[in-house]
Design an enzyme around this catalytic site. Structure first.
Site, PDB file in Angstrom:
ATOM      1  N   LYS A  67      44.540  39.749  77.875  1.00  0.00           N
ATOM      2  CA  LYS A  67      43.381  39.039  78.410  1.00  0.00           C
ATOM      3  C   LYS A  67      42.133  39.766  77.941  1.00  0.00           C
ATOM      4  O   LYS A  67      41.975  40.954  78.223  1.00  0.00           O
ATOM      5  CB  LYS A  67      43.422  39.018  79.934  1.00  0.00           C
ATOM      6  N   ASP A  86      40.553  35.367  93.824  1.00  0.00           N
ATOM      7  CA  ASP A  86      40.880  34.115  93.134  1.00  0.00           C
ATOM      8  C   ASP A  86      42.383  33.852  93.208  1.00  0.00           C
ATOM      9  O   ASP A  86      43.007  33.490  92.228  1.00  0.00           O
ATOM     10  CB  ASP A  86      40.417  34.210  91.674  1.00  0.00           C
TER      11      ASP A  86
END
Length: 304
Positions: free
Chosen positions: A40, A142
């Site tokens: 990522k 999240d």
């Protein structure tokens, strides 16, 4: 904290495994060990020193958590920083790769859905990972089925925690629609928030494990809150946070509905835990640690 410079060459991308709010994620092979990893990357604006301090601090925290080797936390295996320009550095986080997330896992469950014993096991692991993060003052911020990973052996691993902070400056620049379905009322109202935000998301996920579909599917902040209040009722004036622009008058008065109307498959103990998680006031919401002790997880049904 040392970041590996230019060590991206060690990882060979083999597939794109999803683009989310945090940019594209790649499945890659570590050329040294041969194992698969998830890459990522984010581009961060840099100061004269090279890297913004906030990013260094956040990554150092993720690295520190790594030393505990928690079974319900995805492993951060490496951090690579590549200087792109004088003003910009590409930071790549290298995580262990897990083939499926909870969203896929729930979609693959044959009718009539997951057995309660499996839901208990998944929830127990999820809360265990969350208690660990919260005890180190890390918010996930999240939490949703897409970033809860489930290994082939049924082990739950939380992913993408702490990334919201690292990416927050970058996020403003990316026009990605982020789902609101798992957001707590205090986040939707843009009030102050802390660890209880993750418990709200966990409650939404808990309900989804029984329903096999999301609990609150709002299309905007106001729509999401309206859907929430249609189940838990409109909070009293006293409970409404004072530091928000959206007033309580924007919403129709609603009485709480029985949670079993929305989640008919849930047991009495499960419904009690769910309501404690979906409590409007974050200060009265159950903590991850207390949730683990809830009677829903005891092997004997509590009939008292």
């Amino acid at each position: 904290m040392a970041m590996t410079q230019e060590s991206g060459i060690q990882y060979e991308p083999v597939a794109e495994i999803g683009g989310g709010a945090y940019g594209t994620v790649y499945k890659a092979r570590d050329k040294q060990s041969g194992q698969f990893v998830a890459l990522k990357s984010v581009r961060v604006q840099t100061d004269q020193e090279g890297l913004p301090l906030s990013t260094v601090r956040e990554v150092a925290l993720l690295r520190r958590l790594e030393q505990f080797d928690h079974p319900n936390i995805v492993k951060l295996m490496d951090v690579c920083a590549t200087l792109r320009t004088d003003q910009e550095t590409k930071v790549t986080l290298v995580f262990e790769h897990v083939d499926q997330d909870l969203k896929t896992y729930l979609e693959k469950a044959p009718p009539p859905g997951l057995p309660v014993s499996r839901i208990k096991d998944l929830m127990r692991q999820l809360l265990c990972g969350l208690s660990f993060l919260h005890s180190h003052r890390v918010l996930h911020r999240d939490l949703k089925p897409e970033n809860i990973l489930v290994t082939s052996r049924g082990q739950v691993k939380l992913a993408d925690f702490g990334l919201a902070r690292i990416y927050s400056c970058h996020m403003a620049l990316t026009p990605v629609v982020v789902t609101l379905w798992y957001r707590s009322p205090e986040v939707l109202l843009q009030s102050t928030y802390a660890t209880p935000v993750d418990i709200w998301s966990t409650g939404c996920i808990f309900a989804e494990m029984f329903r096999c579909k999301p609990l609150f599917c709002g299309e905007s902040e106001v729509d999401q809150l309206t859907k929430i209040f249609s189940v838990i009722g409109l909070p009293s004036e006293d409970e409404w946070p004072t530091d928000v622009t959206l007033s309580r008058q924007n919403f129709c008065p609603q009485s709480p509905q029985p949670i079993t109307d929305s989640v008919p498959e849930i047991s009495e103990e499960g419904a009690d835990l769910l309501l404690k998680m979906l409590t409007f006031d974050p200060l009265r919401r159950i903590s991850a640690l207390s949730a683990q002790e809830h009677r829903f997880f005891s092997d004997q049904p509590d009939n008292s």
